[in-house]
Design an enzyme around this catalytic site. Structure first.
Site, mmCIF file in Angstrom:
data_model
loop_
_atom_site.group_PDB
_atom_site.id
_atom_site.type_symbol
_atom_site.label_atom_id
_atom_site.label_comp_id
_atom_site.label_asym_id
_atom_site.label_seq_id
_atom_site.Cartn_x
_atom_site.Cartn_y
_atom_site.Cartn_z
ATOM 1 N N ASP A 202 -16.112 58.874 -27.718
ATOM 2 C CA ASP A 202 -17.750 58.706 -26.700
ATOM 3 C C ASP A 202 -18.563 58.618 -24.850
ATOM 4 O O ASP A 202 -19.512 58.184 -24.157
ATOM 5 C CB ASP A 202 -18.460 56.600 -26.953
ATOM 6 N N SER A 226 -26.617 56.922 -26.754
ATOM 7 C CA SER A 226 -26.120 57.737 -28.640
ATOM 8 C C SER A 226 -27.079 57.108 -29.341
ATOM 9 O O SER A 226 -27.294 55.914 -29.652
ATOM 10 C CB SER A 226 -24.473 57.210 -28.203
ATOM 11 N N GLN A 276 -21.479 64.513 -31.900
ATOM 12 C CA GLN A 276 -22.496 63.225 -31.105
ATOM 13 C C GLN A 276 -23.854 63.951 -30.772
ATOM 14 O O GLN A 276 -23.842 65.052 -30.563
ATOM 15 C CB GLN A 276 -21.732 62.339 -29.911
#
Length: 285
Positions: A202, A226, A276
């Site tokens: 991430d 996110s 993502q």
């Protein structure tokens, strides 16, 4: 072992409350919300503790639903969706203050042989010749917020291949590569290395979607968060060895940026892929 890595391992060592119910703590960071990679990694640990050791994780697909509160523990509720001959599936819900903040589905597979191919690893500088966190913290060419991010003590070391996007402020191709690894040697548990890799996956990823707009998640006029996260494990890898995280962003629109990442080991093996989508909203609009 560095204090930051010791703290990360403690955060990933979830407390079992019931057979399929776990509780995880948060590190002392002073942040206003829980780091998304932490929730991904903790959820993966919770799911993995309900699966036989001979079935490693091969993928997870997740949604970030609400910001996590770093002052409160997170409860992980595991649902056993499927236990097949080759595949096992788990669904995990992360809960704080009585509300779901995160949900993911994790899939496991027995180890099998089969067809194999992969792209070549990008030709980039080796990590040994790149600036480390302390060097970046003292680099007067990049904004203070960026220098603080790369320079702060952390469990994952980051060495960006090219920092020009931060130093010259120009719009350029939506691509960014960074070497990463755990800041200390980890125990020889493959499941732990996958969890640490999930934690690291991430990092810096959403920011690549802002490169063509000469912006960054560190800019005060950008709201970034996110929204979802997908991770595929292709091969075993040690998260305490240098790994190249090659990232790009093929599209952005509707206040959302889409980013992809390929993670290679030093031998050039593609060990994981990431995708993502995140909120990249101009503030005040």
């Amino acid at each position: 072992m560095t204090e930051a890595v010791t703290e990360l391992l403690a955060v990933l060592d979830l407390e079992r409350l019931e057979i399929d119910l776990f509780r995880g703590g948060n590190p002392k960071t002073g942040w206003k919300r829980v780091f998304g990679g932490q929730v991904v990694a903790q959820a993966l640990v919770a799911a993995t503790r309900t699966v036989p050791d001979d079935r490693p994780t091969h993928s997870l697909h997740a949604y970030f639903l609400l910001p996590g509160d770093p002052r409160a523990p997170i409860v992980y509720e595991v649902e056993r969706i499927r236990d097949g001959h080759s595949f096992t599936t788990r669904r995990v819900k992360a809960i704080q203050h009585g509300r779901a903040i995160f949900a993911t589905t994790v899939s496991y597979q027995v180890v099998e042989d089969g067809f194999a191919h992969q792209p070549p690893m990008p030709a980039v500088a080796d990590p040994e010749g790149l600036a480390d966190g302390r060097d970046l913290a003292r680099d007067g060419r990049i904004p203070a917020a960026v220098a603080a991010y790369f320079g702060r003590p952390r469990p994952i070391l980051l060495r960006p291949v090219d920092l020009r996007r931060y130093s010259d402020g120009e719009a350029r191709e939506a691509a960014f590569s960074v070497w990463l690894r755990a800041a200390a040697t980890l125990p020889d548990d493959p499941a732990l290395h996958r969890a640490v890799l999930a934690y690291a996956s991430d990092m810096t990823l959403l920011d690549v979607s802002l490169i063509p707009h000469a912006k960054s998640v560190f800019d005060a006029d950008v709201q970034a968060a996110s929204l979802d996260h997908a991770l595929w494990f292709h091969r075993p890898a040690r998260a305490d060895d240098w790994l190249l995280y090659a990232q790009d962003s093929p599209a952005a629109g509707g206040a959302r940026g889409f980013a992809r990442g390929q993670i290679f080991d030093r031998a050039g093996n593609l060990v994981a892929s990431v995708a993502q989508e995140g909120l990249i909203r101009p503030r005040g609009e």
